[in-house]
Design a protein around this motif. Structure first.
Motif, PDB file in Angstrom:
ATOM      1  N   ASP A 393       0.799  -1.226   0.000  1.00 38.90           N
ATOM      2  CA  ASP A 393       0.000   0.000   0.000  1.00 38.90           C
ATOM      3  C   ASP A 393       0.833   1.279   0.000  1.00 38.90           C
ATOM      4  OD1 ASP A 393      -2.369  -1.354  -0.128  1.00 38.90           O
ATOM      5  OD2 ASP A 393      -2.783  -1.284   2.032  1.00 38.90           O
ATOM      6  N   ILE A 394       2.030   1.246   0.604  1.00 37.77           N
ATOM      7  CA  ILE A 394       2.843   2.464   0.653  1.00 37.77           C
ATOM      8  C   ILE A 394       3.771   2.599  -0.552  1.00 37.77           C
ATOM      9  CG2 ILE A 394       2.763   2.596   3.174  1.00 37.77           C
ATOM     10  CD1 ILE A 394       5.631   1.520   3.256  1.00 37.77           C
ATOM     11  N   ASP A 395       3.742   1.633  -1.450  1.00 39.86           N
ATOM     12  CA  ASP A 395       4.541   1.724  -2.665  1.00 39.86           C
ATOM     13  C   ASP A 395       3.936   2.778  -3.597  1.00 39.86           C
ATOM     14  OD1 ASP A 395       6.678   0.350  -4.435  1.00 39.86           O
ATOM     15  OD2 ASP A 395       4.902   0.442  -5.727  1.00 39.86           O
ATOM     16  N   SER A 396       4.774   3.546  -4.271  1.00 37.29           N
ATOM     17  CA  SER A 396       4.303   4.636  -5.142  1.00 37.29           C
ATOM     18  C   SER A 396       3.331   4.153  -6.207  1.00 37.29           C
ATOM     19  CB  SER A 396       5.490   5.332  -5.810  1.00 37.29           C
ATOM     20  OG  SER A 396       6.282   5.996  -4.860  1.00 37.29           O
ATOM     21  N   ASN A 397       3.618   3.002  -6.791  1.00 36.86           N
ATOM     22  CA  ASN A 397       2.734   2.473  -7.833  1.00 36.86           C
ATOM     23  C   ASN A 397       1.328   2.218  -7.294  1.00 36.86           C
ATOM     24  OD1 ASN A 397       4.335   1.894 -10.448  1.00 36.86           O
ATOM     25  ND2 ASN A 397       5.679   1.178  -8.814  1.00 36.86           N
ATOM     26  N   GLU A 398       1.245   1.686  -6.064  1.00 33.17           N
ATOM     27  CA  GLU A 398      -0.058   1.393  -5.474  1.00 33.17           C
ATOM     28  C   GLU A 398      -0.791   2.675  -5.078  1.00 33.17           C
ATOM     29  OE1 GLU A 398      -3.284  -0.823  -4.442  1.00 33.17           O
ATOM     30  OE2 GLU A 398      -1.498  -1.397  -5.576  1.00 33.17           O
ATOM     31  N   VAL A 399      -0.045   3.685  -4.613  1.00 36.40           N
ATOM     32  CA  VAL A 399      -0.641   4.980  -4.294  1.00 36.40           C
ATOM     33  C   VAL A 399      -1.278   5.578  -5.557  1.00 36.40           C
ATOM     34  CG1 VAL A 399      -0.152   7.368  -3.589  1.00 36.40           C
ATOM     35  CG2 VAL A 399       0.906   5.457  -2.351  1.00 36.40           C
ATOM     36  N   ILE A 400      -0.555   5.498  -6.662  1.00 30.85           N
ATOM     37  CA  ILE A 400      -1.069   6.028  -7.936  1.00 30.85           C
ATOM     38  C   ILE A 400      -2.289   5.232  -8.401  1.00 30.85           C
ATOM     39  CG2 ILE A 400      -0.505   6.341 -10.392  1.00 30.85           C
ATOM     40  CD1 ILE A 400       2.411   6.954  -9.402  1.00 30.85           C
ATOM     41  N   ASN A 401      -2.262   3.912  -8.194  1.00 31.18           N
ATOM     42  CA  ASN A 401      -3.423   3.080  -8.556  1.00 31.18           C
ATOM     43  C   ASN A 401      -4.675   3.522  -7.799  1.00 31.18           C
ATOM     44  OD1 ASN A 401      -1.966   1.515 -10.336  1.00 31.18           O
ATOM     45  ND2 ASN A 401      -1.569  -0.134  -8.868  1.00 31.18           N
ATOM     46  N   LYS A 402      -4.517   3.813  -6.508  1.00 27.55           N
ATOM     47  CA  LYS A 402      -5.658   4.247  -5.686  1.00 27.55           C
ATOM     48  C   LYS A 402      -6.168   5.622  -6.132  1.00 27.55           C
ATOM     49  CE  LYS A 402      -5.265   1.598  -1.399  1.00 27.55           C
ATOM     50  NZ  LYS A 402      -4.373   0.530  -1.864  1.00 27.55           N
ATOM     51  N   ILE A 403      -5.247   6.514  -6.499  1.00 26.72           N
ATOM     52  CA  ILE A 403      -5.647   7.823  -7.020  1.00 26.72           C
ATOM     53  C   ILE A 403      -6.458   7.651  -8.305  1.00 26.72           C
ATOM     54  CG2 ILE A 403      -4.782   9.972  -8.057  1.00 26.72           C
ATOM     55  CD1 ILE A 403      -2.418   9.829  -6.095  1.00 26.72           C
ATOM     56  N   GLU A 404      -5.993   6.728  -9.163  1.00 27.26           N
ATOM     57  CA  GLU A 404      -6.712   6.477 -10.422  1.00 27.26           C
ATOM     58  C   GLU A 404      -8.116   5.925 -10.158  1.00 27.26           C
ATOM     59  OE1 GLU A 404      -6.047   4.330 -14.772  1.00 27.26           O
ATOM     60  OE2 GLU A 404      -4.731   3.799 -13.097  1.00 27.26           O
ATOM     61  N   VAL A 405      -8.243   5.017  -9.185  1.00 27.04           N
ATOM     62  CA  VAL A 405      -9.548   4.471  -8.821  1.00 27.04           C
ATOM     63  C   VAL A 405     -10.464   5.585  -8.315  1.00 27.04           C
ATOM     64  CG1 VAL A 405     -10.763   2.964  -7.188  1.00 27.04           C
ATOM     65  CG2 VAL A 405      -8.717   2.131  -8.356  1.00 27.04           C
ATOM     66  N   ALA A 406      -9.909   6.485  -7.490  1.00 28.98           N
ATOM     67  CA  ALA A 406     -10.694   7.600  -6.946  1.00 28.98           C
ATOM     68  C   ALA A 406     -11.201   8.506  -8.063  1.00 28.98           C
ATOM     69  CB  ALA A 406      -9.852   8.388  -5.949  1.00 28.98           C
ATOM     70  N   PHE A 407     -10.343   8.821  -9.017  1.00 27.89           N
ATOM     71  CA  PHE A 407     -10.767   9.621 -10.168  1.00 27.89           C
ATOM     72  C   PHE A 407     -11.887   8.922 -10.934  1.00 27.89           C
ATOM     73  CE2 PHE A 407      -6.824  12.299 -10.171  1.00 27.89           C
ATOM     74  CZ  PHE A 407      -7.445  13.534 -10.368  1.00 27.89           C
ATOM     75  N   GLY A 408     -11.758   7.605 -11.106  1.00 23.22           N
ATOM     76  CA  GLY A 408     -12.740   6.833 -11.863  1.00 23.22           C
ATOM     77  C   GLY A 408     -14.115   6.843 -11.231  1.00 23.22           C
ATOM     78  N   LYS A 409     -14.184   7.030  -9.919  1.00 21.15           N
ATOM     79  CA  LYS A 409     -15.468   7.010  -9.208  1.00 21.15           C
ATOM     80  C   LYS A 409     -16.078   8.400  -9.027  1.00 21.15           C
ATOM     81  CE  LYS A 409     -14.599   2.697  -6.684  1.00 21.15           C
ATOM     82  NZ  LYS A 409     -14.492   2.055  -5.359  1.00 21.15           N
ATOM     83  N   LEU A 410     -15.411   9.418  -9.556  1.00 22.26           N
ATOM     84  CA  LEU A 410     -15.895  10.786  -9.348  1.00 22.26           C
ATOM     85  C   LEU A 410     -17.007  11.194 -10.315  1.00 22.26           C
ATOM     86  CD1 LEU A 410     -12.703  12.916  -8.525  1.00 22.26           C
ATOM     87  CD2 LEU A 410     -14.757  12.698  -7.135  1.00 22.26           C
ATOM     88  N   ASN A 411     -17.193  10.469 -11.377  1.00 23.74           N
ATOM     89  CA  ASN A 411     -18.201  10.822 -12.397  1.00 23.74           C
ATOM     90  C   ASN A 411     -18.003  12.253 -12.886  1.00 23.74           C
ATOM     91  OD1 ASN A 411     -19.504   8.275 -12.147  1.00 23.74           O
ATOM     92  ND2 ASN A 411     -20.523   9.028 -10.283  1.00 23.74           N
TER      93      ASN A 411
END
Length: 737
Positions: A393-411
């Motif tokens: 979870d603290i790896d940069s790649n995983e942080v970016i993945n979570k940001i991408e998921v958050a953007f995807g759910k913003l409509n």
């Protein structure tokens, strides 16, 4: 029965009396001067030792006890039944002369005068020094290697290095005992090169976590060390570098790890060429107006490669803050004020930027957790999954993945989707290596621009490498089938090397018998300190002719010669070092750094030749396996005799063939002629170490101590075979400019 004692001779003018060793046996007497002198009042006749108040008491008493032990062995515990007085005096005088020769020598003598053209090298993850040993053996057209620095995290590696290269060979090569992942490692390494330019870097990052012989783990502290190795390469920029690894790295994660390593090597850039690349990217903005922001991000990402340490961290922080600034301007357009302050998705994106800005701190924390996880042996238990999840979870790649998921759910509304996608893409560029950045740049090129990019890519890549090379040690005069992968990086101004030519053909390979036959004079639970003549005719009776036919005279690198050659065993005893080391001192053993500092050295003719104390059942078990010739075939018979074991495997050595890969546990191997495990010296012979290379410290260890200790057997088993390293060094010397 012999009596052995010490006595003092007549005092000299300064009041110091020479110490003599005296042996009485069967009315015969042998007297030998020890070379030491003391005040008569400092000698205790009862204990036969120097009194505690005396100067150098620890060193002299160690020396006297050592001489007495060796004298006792000649009479009471020896392969040979009897010695003449002349032989006894000769053997003990060898020990005395070695001690006298070394006595009062500084830790590092004045460097051996150099001749010819020296090229410098550094040995990382050095272990015992297999790469180092092979490199200092190499010489071609009056060119040779000057040893600058070795590195490892283990004290016994350092001790073995200091004894071999500083004390014995008189080199001023330094040793850095530090973890390569520590923040100040590079600064300390550079300081130890004493301002000299490094021509070659070699080393084998530990690879247990993906070895074919070991368990695979997530977040093993040894799994990412190759990237730290490459960081050293980026800074030192040597003409060549060699990274050795297990063959399993080629297939790990279906070849993805191998491809990652090649991409990382291709991502080491020539800093002088960065402006050319960034200017080219700027020129692409004219035909890619809508992607202006992403092309700027590519420029910023590539410019990070110009920096190291603090400046690189500052540039990375600026990169993330630039994207964060774009998001802050976008936020009011995609969410109202209240939502922007309380919405979980917006918070995820905002806090994700905070995590990425603090990447250096998180990487340090991750390194510390992995180290503690390894120390506590967290694996195959209820703890491992939670550790793995947190570290993921603290790896940069995983942080970016979570940001991408958050953007995807913003409509997000259609008008702002590109801006959101640009932010996500910019974050992905942040974690790309340069090789992947170059691939991405091509997406913005037309056909003509793509051709221009090809030339820029060719110029900006500092190292050339096509594919890793699989080397079998037996092809280089080593009596062992040990397959290893070599990644050979060739700086663009040097001749390209893609493989290391074999020095012997399949038919010319060195056999186990050639390597070990002359050491076959030792029994169970014995330690031998001299060579003894091995009579093949007596030992092998009906098969003596066949065994003798296995012996060949060879060059140093194993090539059979009709004249002027030596057997592999004779090369091992004479040594394979080149002519620079004519003034090398006699080899010695010390049990620890403290013993070295106290001058408690053991000078033997033969070192590291000691067998384990194996019980009667173990000997019977090994004897059955040896006679059957194979562990699997012997299992039925072992069951019938009540000698079965849970041990996974035994390797029975075949005298006419090469040994399997030498590992770190001697009990895995059975000698071809005796029901016993191998000695450290025998394993070292199978690795092609000279007999004058003494492995220091503890002989073996077990249990949790294996995490922190590196005993002799482990030093031997983990080493790069010197003759393989020599072949690599020779190929570099033939090509280096």
């Amino acid at each position: 029965m012999a009596t052995i004692n010490f006595y003092l001779d007549k005092s000299d003018k300064k009041g110091f009396a020479p110490i003599h060793l005296r042996i009485n046996c069967n009315s015969e007497q042998v007297k030998i001067s020890t070379g030491e002198k003391i005040k008569p009042e400092d000698f205790d006749k009862e204990t036969q030792l120097v009194k505690e108040k005396s100067v150098r008491v620890a060193e002299i008493n160690h020396y006297l006890n050592y001489l007495k032990e060796r004298a006792d062995e000649l009479f009471n515990n020896t392969y040979k039944n009897s010695y003449s007085n002349k032989e006894i005096k000769s053997k003990l005088t060898d020990f005395v002369n070695a001690y006298k020769e070394d006595h009062n020598v500084n830790i590092i003598r004045e460097k051996v005068s150099l001749y010819g053209k020296p090229f410098t090298f550094v040995d990382l993850f050095a272990g015992a020094g297999g790469f180092s040993e092979g490199f200092i053996q190499a010489e071609h057209n009056n060119k040779f290697f000057d040893f600058l620095v070795a590195n490892d995290i283990n004290e016994n590696s350092e001790l073995t290095h200091v004894v071999r290269y500083n004390h014995q060979l008189g080199l001023d090569a330094d040793f850095l005992c530090q973890d390569i992942t520590e923040p100040d490692f590079l600064d300390n390494l550079i300081s130890k090169t004493k301002g000299k330019k490094v021509d070659v870097v070699c080393g084998g990052p530990p690879c247990q976590s993906f070895s074919l012989a070991g368990k695979r783990k997530k977040f093993d502290k040894k799994d990412d060390l190759f990237s730290h190795y490459l960081e050293v390469i980026k800074v030192l920029q040597p003409k060549y570098f060699i990274m050795e690894n297990v063959k399993g790295i080629l297939t790990k994660e279906k070849g993805k790890i191998k491809e990652l390593i090649l991409k990382e090597i291709n991502s080491i850039v020539d800093i002088k060429e960065i402006p050319t690349l960034t200017s080219f990217i700027k020129s692409l903005k004219k035909s890619n107006i809508d992607n202006d922001f992403l092309l700027d991000c590519l420029i910023k990402r590539i410019e990070i490669e110009q920096f190291t340490d603090t400046k690189a961290e500052e540039a990375k922080e600026t990169y993330i803050k630039t994207i964060d600034s774009k998001f802050k301007k976008l936020t009011p357009k995609i969410a109202d004020y209240k939502k922007s302050k309380t919405d979980e998705r917006i918070s995820t994106i905002r806090h994700g930027f905070n995590l990425l800005v603090r990447n250096k701190e998180w990487e340090k924390l991750k390194r510390d957790i992995i180290r503690e996880k390894d120390f506590c042996n967290i694996d195959n238990d209820y703890f491992v999954d939670s550790f793995t999840q947190f570290l993921t979870d603290i790896d940069s790649n995983e942080v970016i993945n979570k940001i991408e998921v958050a953007f995807g759910k913003l409509n997000v509304a259609k008008d702002f989707k590109k801006s959101c996608n640009d932010i996500i893409q910019a974050l992905k560029i942040y974690v790309l290596n340069i090789d992947n950045c170059l691939t991405l740049i091509r997406d913005y090129c037309n056909k003509k621009q793509s051709s221009q990019l090809d030339k820029i890519i060719n110029d900006i890549r500092l190292y050339r490498i096509e594919a890793p090379f699989v080397a079998n040690s037996s092809n280089y005069g080593v009596p062992q089938n040990r397959e290893r992968v070599l990644f050979i990086g060739c700086r663009k101004d040097q001749k390209f090397i893609s493989e290391i030519p074999a020095t012997v053909t399949e038919e010319e390979k060195v056999s186990v018998f050639e390597a070990l036959y002359d050491l076959d004079f030792i029994g169970n639970n014995e330690e031998v300190h001299h060579y003894h003549l091995v009579d093949i005719s007596k030992q092998y009776n009906g098969t003596a002719k066949k065994m003798k036919s296995l012996l060949k005279t060879r060059s140093i690198d194993g090539k059979p010669l009709k004249t002027n050659g030596k057997t592999f065993a004779d090369w091992s005893k004479k040594g394979r070092l080149n002519g620079r080391f004519t003034k090398a001192k006699k080899p010695f053993y010390v049990k620890s750094t403290e013993a070295l500092n106290n001058n408690e050295k053991v000078f033997d003719v033969l070192h590291n030749h000691k067998t384990s104390n194996q019980g009667e059942d173990v000997i019977k078990r090994l004897d059955i396996i040896l006679k059957e010739g194979d562990y699997k075939k012997a299992k039925t018979k072992l069951d019938k005799c009540g000698l079965s074991t849970n041990k996974r495997n035994y390797n029975v050595l075949k005298p006419e063939k090469q040994s399997p890969t030498v590992m770190t546990i001697a009990d895995d191997y059975i000698h071809y002629n005796s029901p016993r495990a191998l000695t450290v010296r025998e394993m070292a012979r199978l690795q092609s170490f000279d007999d004058s290379f003494v492995f220091q410290g503890k002989r073996s260890t077990g249990g949790n101590n294996r995490k922190t200790e590196l005993p002799q057997y482990t030093l031997v088993g983990n080493a790069v075979p010197p003759l393989l390293a020599r072949a690599v060094a020779m190929e570099i010397l033939k090509n280096i400019k």
